[in-house]
Design a protein around this motif. Structure first.
Motif, PDB file in Angstrom:
ATOM      1  N   ILE A  96      79.234 -26.153 121.215  1.00 13.55           N
ATOM      2  CA  ILE A  96      78.672 -24.873 121.665  1.00 13.55           C
ATOM      3  C   ILE A  96      77.172 -25.013 121.915  1.00 13.55           C
ATOM      4  N   TYR A  97      76.500 -25.731 121.031  1.00 11.30           N
ATOM      5  CA  TYR A  97      75.060 -25.980 121.204  1.00 11.30           C
ATOM      6  C   TYR A  97      74.814 -26.725 122.516  1.00 11.30           C
ATOM      7  N   ALA A  98      75.666 -27.702 122.820  1.00 16.93           N
ATOM      8  CA  ALA A  98      75.515 -28.481 124.055  1.00 16.93           C
ATOM      9  C   ALA A  98      75.707 -27.595 125.287  1.00 16.93           C
ATOM     10  N   PHE A  99      76.678 -26.678 125.237  1.00 13.02           N
ATOM     11  CA  PHE A  99      76.881 -25.757 126.351  1.00 13.02           C
ATOM     12  C   PHE A  99      75.618 -24.934 126.620  1.00 13.02           C
ATOM     13  N   ILE A 100      75.053 -24.395 125.546  1.00 19.84           N
ATOM     14  CA  ILE A 100      73.887 -23.519 125.682  1.00 19.84           C
ATOM     15  C   ILE A 100      72.665 -24.311 126.155  1.00 19.84           C
ATOM     16  N   LEU A 101      72.498 -25.529 125.627  1.00 18.60           N
ATOM     17  CA  LEU A 101      71.341 -26.335 126.018  1.00 18.60           C
ATOM     18  C   LEU A 101      71.449 -26.775 127.472  1.00 18.60           C
ATOM     19  N   ALA A 102      72.638 -27.124 127.928  1.00 14.91           N
ATOM     20  CA  ALA A 102      72.821 -27.507 129.327  1.00 14.91           C
ATOM     21  C   ALA A 102      72.501 -26.331 130.249  1.00 14.91           C
ATOM     22  N   ARG A 103      72.886 -25.117 129.844  1.00 14.81           N
ATOM     23  CA  ARG A 103      72.549 -23.935 130.642  1.00 14.81           C
ATOM     24  C   ARG A 103      71.041 -23.756 130.719  1.00 14.81           C
ATOM     25  N   ARG A 104      70.359 -23.988 129.606  1.00  8.75           N
ATOM     26  CA  ARG A 104      68.910 -23.815 129.579  1.00  8.75           C
ATOM     27  C   ARG A 104      68.194 -24.855 130.421  1.00  8.75           C
ATOM     28  N   LEU A 105      68.662 -26.101 130.365  1.00  5.21           N
ATOM     29  CA  LEU A 105      67.947 -27.194 131.021  1.00  5.21           C
ATOM     30  C   LEU A 105      68.247 -27.298 132.516  1.00  5.21           C
ATOM     31  N   ILE A 106      69.494 -27.079 132.911  1.00  9.61           N
ATOM     32  CA  ILE A 106      69.840 -27.293 134.326  1.00  9.61           C
ATOM     33  C   ILE A 106      70.487 -26.088 134.984  1.00  9.61           C
ATOM     34  N   GLY A 107      70.641 -24.995 134.228  1.00  8.78           N
ATOM     35  CA  GLY A 107      71.165 -23.776 134.827  1.00  8.78           C
ATOM     36  C   GLY A 107      72.659 -23.758 135.052  1.00  8.78           C
ATOM     37  N   LEU A 108      73.399 -24.618 134.354  1.00  4.84           N
ATOM     38  CA  LEU A 108      74.852 -24.648 134.494  1.00  4.84           C
ATOM     39  C   LEU A 108      75.462 -23.695 133.467  1.00  4.84           C
ATOM     40  N   GLY A 109      76.167 -22.684 133.940  1.00  7.93           N
ATOM     41  CA  GLY A 109      76.700 -21.653 133.058  1.00  7.93           C
ATOM     42  C   GLY A 109      77.670 -22.178 132.018  1.00  7.93           C
ATOM     43  N   VAL A 110      77.683 -21.513 130.869  1.00 10.11           N
ATOM     44  CA  VAL A 110      78.572 -21.913 129.775  1.00 10.11           C
ATOM     45  C   VAL A 110      80.026 -21.798 130.203  1.00 10.11           C
ATOM     46  N   PHE A 111      80.369 -20.697 130.869  1.00  6.51           N
ATOM     47  CA  PHE A 111      81.754 -20.516 131.314  1.00  6.51           C
ATOM     48  C   PHE A 111      82.155 -21.604 132.299  1.00  6.51           C
ATOM     49  N   GLN A 112      81.245 -21.981 133.197  1.00  2.00           N
ATOM     50  CA  GLN A 112      81.526 -23.061 134.146  1.00  2.00           C
ATOM     51  C   GLN A 112      81.827 -24.364 133.417  1.00  2.00           C
ATOM     52  N   GLN A 113      81.047 -24.638 132.379  1.00  3.77           N
ATOM     53  CA  GLN A 113      81.249 -25.874 131.630  1.00  3.77           C
ATOM     54  C   GLN A 113      82.590 -25.877 130.906  1.00  3.77           C
ATOM     55  N   ILE A 114      82.953 -24.731 130.355  1.00  2.00           N
ATOM     56  CA  ILE A 114      84.208 -24.659 129.589  1.00  2.00           C
ATOM     57  C   ILE A 114      85.421 -24.703 130.507  1.00  2.00           C
ATOM     58  N   ILE A 115      85.354 -23.967 131.606  1.00  2.00           N
ATOM     59  CA  ILE A 115      86.523 -23.848 132.485  1.00  2.00           C
ATOM     60  C   ILE A 115      86.628 -25.017 133.458  1.00  2.00           C
ATOM     61  N   GLY A 116      85.547 -25.791 133.609  1.00  2.00           N
ATOM     62  CA  GLY A 116      85.547 -26.896 134.570  1.00  2.00           C
ATOM     63  C   GLY A 116      86.749 -27.829 134.468  1.00  2.00           C
ATOM     64  N   PRO A 117      87.088 -28.314 133.269  1.00  2.00           N
ATOM     65  CA  PRO A 117      88.222 -29.260 133.149  1.00  2.00           C
ATOM     66  C   PRO A 117      89.575 -28.560 132.981  1.00  2.00           C
ATOM     67  N   TRP A 118      89.779 -27.401 133.599  1.00  4.46           N
ATOM     68  CA  TRP A 118      91.003 -26.641 133.344  1.00  4.46           C
ATOM     69  C   TRP A 118      92.257 -27.422 133.695  1.00  4.46           C
ATOM     70  N   ARG A 119      92.172 -28.277 134.704  1.00  4.06           N
ATOM     71  CA  ARG A 119      93.362 -29.064 135.058  1.00  4.06           C
ATOM     72  C   ARG A 119      93.749 -30.011 133.915  1.00  4.06           C
ATOM     73  N   SER A 120      92.751 -30.523 133.226  1.00  8.18           N
ATOM     74  CA  SER A 120      93.018 -31.395 132.076  1.00  8.18           C
ATOM     75  C   SER A 120      93.655 -30.606 130.935  1.00  8.18           C
ATOM     76  N   TYR A 121      93.205 -29.366 130.727  1.00 12.89           N
ATOM     77  CA  TYR A 121      93.796 -28.539 129.667  1.00 12.89           C
ATOM     78  C   TYR A 121      95.283 -28.304 129.934  1.00 12.89           C
ATOM     79  N   VAL A 122      95.589 -27.910 131.168  1.00 13.47           N
ATOM     80  CA  VAL A 122      96.988 -27.619 131.513  1.00 13.47           C
ATOM     81  C   VAL A 122      97.839 -28.885 131.387  1.00 13.47           C
ATOM     82  N   SER A 123      97.330 -29.981 131.906  1.00 10.42           N
ATOM     83  CA  SER A 123      98.084 -31.236 131.860  1.00 10.42           C
ATOM     84  C   SER A 123      98.292 -31.709 130.429  1.00 10.42           C
ATOM     85  N   ALA A 124      97.260 -31.554 129.596  1.00 11.40           N
ATOM     86  CA  ALA A 124      97.380 -31.962 128.193  1.00 11.40           C
ATOM     87  C   ALA A 124      98.383 -31.087 127.452  1.00 11.40           C
TER      88      ALA A 124
END
Length: 501
Positions: free
Chosen positions: A391-419
């Motif tokens: 969670i800390y990494a999600f928030i820090l990445a948003r602060r440093l490069i502007g990548l949203g937390v939701f984007q980071q979490i949902i990005g690998p959704w295909r991997s979640y479904v496949s797993a």
């Protein structure tokens, strides 16, 4: 061109690490059959002191030199001098701590073990710094050969001593043999005339301050499990725990960690382009999840046949440990690209903050739950702290490069479904096989379930990727490589706005 170099370098480093981890696995299997779990616990306890002391004084010299725009001989000389001084200092401290450490754990054998194992940090600090110049040029074959030679020598020495003596000294001998061999090989493949020099000290000083503090906190966090378990339990339980932990960590160590330096070099090259940096970070994060998630879930699902096949029936007590330790590593996948990005952006002061946060979360839970519940409590503390760090990494990445937390979490959704599909398929097939073939051999059960899981995961991932219009990502890279080998038409990735999945 840069992407091609990065991919090629990453592939070479990952292949090398997979080979070396395979060698480690062979060594572990032979030692597991020749030695007792308590022997592993004894050496693990001594190694924990080595690891903490060495990590406290860790100097990420390679990473610092990689950031130098114009690399001069004085940079290499300073790096070599600092590395050598650090190794001698660590050895001196370990020799001083050997007796009180052995007295605290009521085992005099720890004194000699620590004295012998202290040779490792010394020799690790004496490798040729000329290797850094080749790494900077994205040439990793020398480093790969050196690592392979060291692991082969360690395997030969450890296995030979284990077969001849049945003693825990086999583990210690193999541990020391690897860095000694690698130091010698480094000067053969990367010739360098040692010269003690500190003229570039100022360049290193500011950066090393933050990273050294981060390492002190991180090392305490990493080894707190072993240190506590060594105190509240015997060498037997500690040996089971550390062996299960080593096995469960193989996917992370073999496939994902080795690409740190190629990723650092790649992210450093796009750090001045925010959009490219965000895109690269997201794709790297998705790739880490895509590779690591099925491996760790698979290890957890197949913990029992894995232990039976690899270590033998007398290690079955480690099955529940491995089952949950593998799952505890999953949150680490989400935080994996954060380190290279922070380094690339020259924001090293975030390292001690992140590590202090992890320690503050983990240590209270570890002490209370570990003392009250033993190994289950220790694993629970690890899971909670790793989730907090993700969670800390999600928030820090948003602060440093502007990548949203939701984007980071949902990005690998295909991997979640496949797993999820893989998990359901393996559990169903496992229940059917054990019901219809009650006495099926563990090796056949393992092979059947692992193969089925791999097929389900890859097939699901491929279908989802095709259904999404073949977006950029690891699936596209894999398809391109397969298409080249099979002489199929190459596909261009389709990007849908901000959809990085």
């Amino acid at each position: 061109m840069l992407a091609h170099k990065t991919a090629a370098a990453s592939l070479l480093v990952v292949a090398t690490r997979m080979l070396t981890r395979f060698g480690d696995l062979i060594t572990l299997l032979v030692l597991a059959y020749e030695l007792k779990p308590a022997d592993f616990g004894l050496v693990a306890l001594a190694s924990s002191l080595i690891f903490i002391t060495e990590s406290i004084f860790e100097l990420p010299l390679v990473e610092v030199v990689l950031r130098v725009d114009v690399l001069e001989r004085s940079h290499l000389d300073t790096a070599f001098t600092l590395s050598a001084l650090r190794g001698l200092g660590v050895m001196t401290i370990l020799l001083a701590l050997a007796w009180p450490f052995a007295h605290f754990y009521h085992d005099p054998r720890l004194m000699k073990l620590i004295a012998v194992l202290s040779l490792s940090p010394v020799t690790r600090g004496l490798q040729s710094p000329k290797l850094i110049s080749y790494i900077k040029e994205m040439s990793f074959w020398r480093s790969s050969v050196i690592e392979l030679v060291g692991k082969v020598m360690a395997l030969i020495i450890a296995v030979t001593i284990a077969i001849l003596t049945k003693s825990y000294w086999a583990i210690a001998a193999g541990t020391v043999a690897a860095p000694v061999t690698m130091a010698i090989a480094s000067f053969v493949l990367a010739p360098y005339r040692p010269l003690l020099c500190l003229t570039q000290w100022r360049y290193f000083a500011g950066f090393l301050g933050w990273t050294s503090l981060a390492q002190i906190i991180r090392s305490i966090t990493w080894q707190s499990d072993t240190m506590l378990l060594g105190r509240i339990a015997g060498h037997l339980e500690l040996g089971l725990f550390t062996t299960a932990n080593n096995l469960s960590s193989i996917p992370l160590l073999a496939v994902l960690q080795p690409i740190y330096r190629p990723l650092l070099a790649s992210l450093s090259s796009v750090k001045h382009d925010p959009e490219r940096l965000r895109r690269a970070y997201q794709l790297i994060s998705i790739a880490a999840i895509t590779i690591g998630l099925p491996a760790l879930i698979g290890e957890s699902l197949l913990a029992k046949p894995l232990i039976q096949v690899l270590l033998g029936p007398h290690w079955l007590a480690a099955v529940p440990m491995m089952r949950y330790l593998a799952l505890s590593i999953i949150p680490c996948l989400f935080a994996l690209p954060l380190g290279p990005m922070v380094m690339a952006l020259n924001q090293a002061h975030y390292f001690p903050r992140r590590n202090a946060f992890e320690l503050c979360v983990k240590l209270p839970i570890l002490i209370v739950a570990g003392i009250k519940f033993g190994v289950p409590g220790i694993i629970a503390a690890r899971v909670i702290s790793e989730i907090a760090v993700a969670i800390y990494a999600f928030i820090l990445a948003r602060r440093l490069i502007g990548l949203g937390v939701f984007q980071q979490i949902i990005g690998p959704w295909r991997s979640y479904v496949s797993a999820a599909l893989m998990t359901a398929g393996v559990m169903f097939l496992g229940a059917q096989l054990q019901a219809d073939f009650a006495h099926i051999r563990p090796i056949f059960l393992l092979a059947s379930l692992a193969s089925a899981g791999a097929v389900i995961y890859v097939a699901s991932l491929t279908l989802l990727w095709l259904g999404c219009g073949r977006p950029p990502g690891i699936e596209h890279v894999a398809y391109q490589n397969i298409a080249k080998l099979a002489r199929l038409p190459l596909a261009k990735p389709v990007s849908r706005g901000r959809d990085m999945a």
